[in-house]
Design an enzyme around this catalytic site. Structure first.
Site, PDB file in Angstrom:
ATOM      1  CB  CYS A   5      -3.628   3.244  -1.502  1.00 26.41           C
ATOM      2  SG  CYS A   5      -5.067   4.663  -1.348  1.00 26.41           S
ATOM      3  CG  ASP A  42       0.460  -2.598   6.186  1.00 21.69           C
ATOM      4  OD1 ASP A  42      -0.707  -2.839   6.733  1.00 21.69           O
ATOM      5  OD2 ASP A  42       0.171  -2.023   5.198  1.00 21.69           O
ATOM      6  CD  GLN A  90      -6.842  -4.779   3.777  1.00 25.88           C
ATOM      7  OE1 GLN A  90      -7.783  -5.558   4.121  1.00 25.88           O
ATOM      8  NE2 GLN A  90      -6.761  -3.422   3.640  1.00 25.88           N
ATOM      9  CE  LYS A 122      -7.406  -0.919   5.999  1.00 24.89           C
ATOM     10  NZ  LYS A 122      -8.352  -0.264   4.892  1.00 24.89           N
ATOM     11  CG  HIS A 177      -1.957   0.868   1.351  1.00 25.22           C
ATOM     12  ND1 HIS A 177      -1.906   2.280   1.909  1.00 25.22           N
ATOM     13  CD2 HIS A 177      -3.331   0.918   1.244  1.00 25.22           C
ATOM     14  CE1 HIS A 177      -2.717   3.047   1.776  1.00 25.22           C
ATOM     15  NE2 HIS A 177      -3.764   2.061   1.519  1.00 25.22           N
TER      16      HIS A 177
END
Lengths: 138, 395
Positions: B352, B188, B191, B214, B110
């Site tokens: 993104c 990261d 998700q 999320k 991202h």
């Protein structure tokens, strides 16, 4: 009622003939398909309004004291919506455009036009139309 | 079967397939946020009256909940931020900058895990290296090892799950390999937690960024897990209120972690709501969610694959949540607009993640983001609407 608002109302009446939202968009697809495409030589950065995945090209020409717009897009619905905007704002003086209350575009009910999204460049197209009018004295 | 836990679906008739952008919130999350504002709204870590103490207790209980949820060793390792973007920027600025010659990222990052490195003056092959992936977007572990060998003083920053394609990176292997070459690793995890459990000790990760919104929690809340051993080397990103032990006009003495990293009044309601989200997941049980979501994902993949002209960018193996596609000759934007008019909510665009889109030679994709509250009926309606959109858009 000013000329621009009359044009918006006429388009709104056209769309009110459709029973459902999808038929309206099928009509916009047809408008997009029937729009005279810009020559490839005109699809240059100078005229480009970038969206997220849709690009819109907008050319402003001045003839006999009036502004005329030409447009194209790489996506068919945005092309149709851009064609509608061009129909609304072409063949007017810069003053008529400058004096127009752009919130009246909400009457058309296209969230793609009125939402300040970065997605499709249409909001930026309106900004460009305004800037074109502001850059002219007429 | 899970829709009933989410009030959004009582108020909306649309098929929500954009959970990779943000998830819907269970009743108890909304209730806990409301309860804070209605019953004990006060600042935390400052005043000592009853409701202020309750707010502080609930806030710190969330820290404990997060710690247990990801199996951290200490609440000092759990720092609240406003988002994964802020978490990544924080570590980029406070730990990586001026310490590492090279940052290694994957091809599927991202922008939040690309732009902070550019802001440090890094560019491709000039302080920034990108691990290749194959045509199914699978991480090239051999290329990664070569980059670690060639770049002795490297920091690794990799997404756990690609937001654009749903591809799950083999982060345990990635972390092990990075540590073998002496590189620290940030993941990261934006998700991840909505779909499967994360155990930071098992992963042995140095930094792990979490998104609340999320993960069925409120917007405006993130967490950065920082392994205890790294804490002394992470400078505060911002300082000010609530970070201070003692201040004179000559100097400031900061509190210990986590407080020195949490300057200013935090998103108290959001943090408290996040605890409810994590408790909700515990109640639903990951093992149930994972089985259910995998089935839905595979059903979606199979149905999409039957469509003429479909272009898929991954196989369905090692993927979760997001599924990206295009239809030959059609614009993703047009598809998204028509689906919206048919009450199907998906996201279309570059998500993104422009570099990977450019590598694939596309402007963007249509992305379906599935979650626990989606079912086969949702997928069937989506596919039916997509087929209708294709008929309208095709010449």
């Amino acid at each position: 009622m000013g000329e621009i608002e009359k044009r918006i109302d006429a388009i709104k009446e056209d769309f009110e003939l459709f029973d459902d939202e999808i038929e309206k968009y099928e009509y916009i697809v047809d408008i997009g398909r029937s729009l005279e495409p810009l020559d490839e030589s005109e699809k240059i950065d100078k005229y480009l309004i970038e969206g997220c995945t849709s690009n819109v090209w907008l050319i402003c020409e001045k003839r006999d004291g009036k502004l005329y717009f030409k447009t194209d897009s790489n996506t068919v619905i945005v092309r149709g919506l851009a064609a509608i905007l061009v129909k609304i704002f072409s063949n007017l003086s810069a003053k008529e455009i400058r004096d127009f209350d752009f919130s009246l575009l909400d009457k058309l009910g296209f969230s793609e036009i009125i939402t300040p999204t970065r997605q499709n460049g249409l909001k930026s197209m309106i900004t460009k139309i305004v800037e074109s009018a502001q850059g002219e004295n007429a | 079967m899970y829709k009933k836990y989410f009030e959004y679906f009582k108020n909306n008739k649309n098929i929500y397939l954009d959970s990779a952008s943000t998830s819907q919130k269970p009743y108890e999350v909304i209730e806990s946020v409301n309860e804070y504002y209605k019953k004990y709204c006060s600042n935390t870590h400052r005043s000592n009256f009853g409701n202020a103490n309750r707010a502080t207790t609930e806030f710190e209980d969330t820290r404990k909940t997060v710690k247990e949820f990801i199996n951290a060793r200490d609440t000092k390792e759990i720092i609240f931020t406003k988002s994964v973007s802020e978490s990544l920027n924080f570590i980029a600025s406070s730990f990586v900058k001026d310490r590492f010659d090279t940052v290694i990222i994957s091809s599927l990052e991202h922008h939040s895990n690309i732009v902070p490195w550019h802001m440090q003056g890094r560019s491709l092959h000039n302080g920034l290296e990108v691990v290749d992936c194959d045509e199914q977007q699978t991480f090239d572990i051999e290329h990664f090892e070569r980059l670690l060998q060639e770049n002795k003083n490297a920091f690794v920053s990799i997404t756990h799950v690609s937001n654009a394609f749903g591809k799950i990176h083999p982060i345990k292997n990635i972390i092990q390999l990075a540590h073998k070459y002496g590189a620290f690793v940030m993941i990261d995890g934006a998700q991840s937690l909505a779909h499967f459990p994360v155990d930071v000790q098992d992963l042995d990760v140095d930094f792990y960024a979490i998104s609340a919104h999320k993960t069925y929690g409120p917007t405006g809340v993130g967490v950065i897990y920082i392994k205890k051993e790294r804490l002394d080397d992470v400078k505060p990103y911002q300082v000010g209120g609530a970070t201070i032990k003692d201040v004179t006009y000559d100097r400031s003495i900061l509190l210990d972690s986590p407080f020195k990293y949490e300057a200013g009044t935090q998103n108290i309601a959001g943090v408290i709501g996040f605890a409810s989200a994590l408790k909700f997941i515990n109640k639903m049980k990951y093992e149930n969610l994972m089985t259910y979501e995998t089935n839905i994902y595979e059903y979606l993949y199979e149905k999409l694959n039957e469509i003429n002209g479909i272009i898929l960018y991954t196989d369905s193996i090692n993927c979760i949540g997001s599924l990206s596609f295009n239809i030959q000759g059609l614009s993703a934007d047009d598809i998204g607009i028509l689906l919206d008019k048919m009450d199907i909510s998906i996201r279309c665009g570059h998500h993104c993640a422009q570099p990977i889109m450019k590598k694939l030679g596309i402007n963007g994709t249509a992305r379906v983001g599935v979650s626990m509250y989606n079912n086969e009926e949702d997928i069937d309606k989506f596919i039916k609407s997509l087929n209708r959109a294709i008929v309208i858009l095709e010449d």
